[in-house]
Scaffold this motif. Sequence first.
Motif, PDB file in Angstrom:
ATOM      1  N   TYR A   1      63.032   6.384 -13.068  1.00 13.09           N
ATOM      2  CA  TYR A   1      62.374   6.337 -14.703  1.00 13.09           C
ATOM      3  C   TYR A   1      61.729   7.757 -14.222  1.00 13.09           C
ATOM      4  O   TYR A   1      60.951   8.339 -15.485  1.00 13.09           O
ATOM      5  N   LEU A   2      61.141   7.893 -13.643  1.00 19.34           N
ATOM      6  CA  LEU A   2      59.983   9.064 -13.188  1.00 19.34           C
ATOM      7  C   LEU A   2      60.683  10.194 -12.826  1.00 19.34           C
ATOM      8  O   LEU A   2      60.082  11.070 -11.673  1.00 19.34           O
ATOM      9  N   ALA A   3      61.942  10.747 -12.771  1.00 19.43           N
ATOM     10  CA  ALA A   3      62.512  11.376 -11.788  1.00 19.43           C
ATOM     11  C   ALA A   3      62.182  12.951 -11.576  1.00 19.43           C
ATOM     12  O   ALA A   3      62.034  13.313 -10.649  1.00 19.43           O
ATOM     13  N   ASN A   4      61.684  13.452 -12.387  1.00 21.20           N
ATOM     14  CA  ASN A   4      61.184  14.733 -12.342  1.00 21.20           C
ATOM     15  C   ASN A   4      59.456  15.194 -11.447  1.00 21.20           C
ATOM     16  O   ASN A   4      59.910  15.893 -11.110  1.00 21.20           O
ATOM     17  N   ILE A   5      58.912  13.660 -12.395  1.00 25.94           N
ATOM     18  CA  ILE A   5      57.838  13.445 -11.647  1.00 25.94           C
ATOM     19  C   ILE A   5      57.766  13.970  -9.836  1.00 25.94           C
ATOM     20  O   ILE A   5      57.157  14.646  -9.812  1.00 25.94           O
ATOM     21  N   GLY A   6      58.928  12.538  -9.677  1.00 23.47           N
ATOM     22  CA  GLY A   6      59.181  12.784  -7.937  1.00 23.47           C
ATOM     23  C   GLY A   6      59.001  13.065  -7.262  1.00 23.47           C
ATOM     24  O   GLY A   6      58.694  14.103  -6.140  1.00 23.47           O
ATOM     25  N   VAL A   7      60.248  13.800  -8.373  1.00 19.18           N
ATOM     26  CA  VAL A   7      60.777  15.795  -7.699  1.00 19.18           C
ATOM     27  C   VAL A   7      59.189  16.465  -6.518  1.00 19.18           C
ATOM     28  O   VAL A   7      59.013  16.531  -6.151  1.00 19.18           O
ATOM     29  N   ALA A   8      58.411  16.491  -7.938  1.00 21.41           N
ATOM     30  CA  ALA A   8      57.604  17.481  -7.666  1.00 21.41           C
ATOM     31  C   ALA A   8      56.244  17.012  -7.080  1.00 21.41           C
ATOM     32  O   ALA A   8      56.080  17.887  -6.450  1.00 21.41           O
ATOM     33  N   LEU A   9      56.201  15.923  -7.538  1.00 23.60           N
ATOM     34  CA  LEU A   9      55.667  14.752  -5.736  1.00 23.60           C
ATOM     35  C   LEU A   9      55.390  15.506  -4.684  1.00 23.60           C
ATOM     36  O   LEU A   9      54.935  14.998  -3.618  1.00 23.60           O
ATOM     37  N   ALA A  10      57.479  15.331  -4.325  1.00 18.51           N
ATOM     38  CA  ALA A  10      57.749  15.037  -3.161  1.00 18.51           C
ATOM     39  C   ALA A  10      57.552  16.647  -2.626  1.00 18.51           C
ATOM     40  O   ALA A  10      57.007  16.605  -1.714  1.00 18.51           O
ATOM     41  N   ALA A  11      57.590  17.833  -3.344  1.00 23.01           N
ATOM     42  CA  ALA A  11      57.409  19.257  -2.985  1.00 23.01           C
ATOM     43  C   ALA A  11      55.901  19.083  -3.393  1.00 23.01           C
ATOM     44  O   ALA A  11      55.499  20.080  -1.782  1.00 23.01           O
ATOM     45  N   GLN A  12      54.668  19.101  -3.726  1.00 22.95           N
ATOM     46  CA  GLN A  12      53.654  18.978  -3.965  1.00 22.95           C
ATOM     47  C   GLN A  12      53.215  18.483  -2.385  1.00 22.95           C
ATOM     48  O   GLN A  12      52.434  19.012  -1.671  1.00 22.95           O
ATOM     49  N   ARG A  13      54.168  16.627  -1.620  1.00 33.76           N
ATOM     50  CA  ARG A  13      53.185  16.854  -0.440  1.00 33.76           C
ATOM     51  C   ARG A  13      53.937  17.331   0.389  1.00 33.76           C
ATOM     52  O   ARG A  13      53.054  17.524   1.309  1.00 33.76           O
ATOM     53  N   GLY A  14      55.326  17.777   0.993  1.00 37.45           N
ATOM     54  CA  GLY A  14      55.881  18.979   1.965  1.00 37.45           C
ATOM     55  C   GLY A  14      55.019  20.028   1.400  1.00 37.45           C
ATOM     56  O   GLY A  14      54.403  20.537   3.074  1.00 37.45           O
ATOM     57  N   TYR A  15      54.026  20.334   0.980  1.00 29.90           N
ATOM     58  CA  TYR A  15      53.072  21.988   0.524  1.00 29.90           C
ATOM     59  C   TYR A  15      51.513  21.303   1.528  1.00 29.90           C
ATOM     60  O   TYR A  15      51.496  22.390   2.108  1.00 29.90           O
ATOM     61  N   LEU A  16      51.282  20.388   1.247  1.00 31.78           N
ATOM     62  CA  LEU A  16      49.987  19.714   1.580  1.00 31.78           C
ATOM     63  C   LEU A  16      50.341  19.417   3.004  1.00 31.78           C
ATOM     64  O   LEU A  16      49.543  19.531   3.775  1.00 31.78           O
TER      65      LEU A  16
END
Length: 240
Positions: free
Chosen positions: A150-165
Amino acid sequence: MSKTIAIFGFGPGLGMGVARRFGREGFRVAVIGRKPGKAEQHVVDLKAEGIEAAAFPADVTDAEQLTDAVATIRKTFGDIDVALHGAAGEMTDRIPSTLALDIPDLRVPMALKLHSPVLMTRALAPAMIERGEGALLYSSGSSAHTVQPYLANIGVALAAQRGYLLQLAEELRDTGVYVGLLNIGALIGDSRAEQIIDEHPEVVPAGVSIPRMTNNELGDRYWDMYTQRDRTEVEVGFTD
């Protein structure tokens, strides 16, 4: 000499909690928010608590505005010792289905949770590395770790942020610059998200329970991360 914390994407929830905690330790607070009136009001509130603060209005997803804000902060307060990226999207920005997710749906969450953190890092990391000290702190949510369609697009963005950090933390490991990511699996007290969910509980699927934490509690967590510097990632709210 007092140190400075710059809070990018300052809001009444996480931003205020962190500002209070660091302010009590003698930090000056640079309030960076998109809406000048709200940024100025946060400064008024902090000053009423005896905390030195100033507003630097800017859209933290805009490279030029963010860079200009950093330059102005340095002219006003000097070096930025700690930076927190706390900008987050609205619950109304969510796409509640992975199958329904399309490329345009990623624009806002990716701008807020990946592109903007990259901009902040690029604006601040070189000077911190040169000095051999500093801290770059970031906020995330629970959907990068727990499956929440139910947070589909937000989850994708947070996963990308996590990889970067995680990559950033490894690269800066021996520079004296600390990188910390707080994964927040809770509803933050006094935040816009708390207000939306209290007014519109239907945005959370039936059967999903979200714990709550005060913004001051989260301020304490960031202070512990900053002082202890023993972990890149810290999770709160998931099980406690």
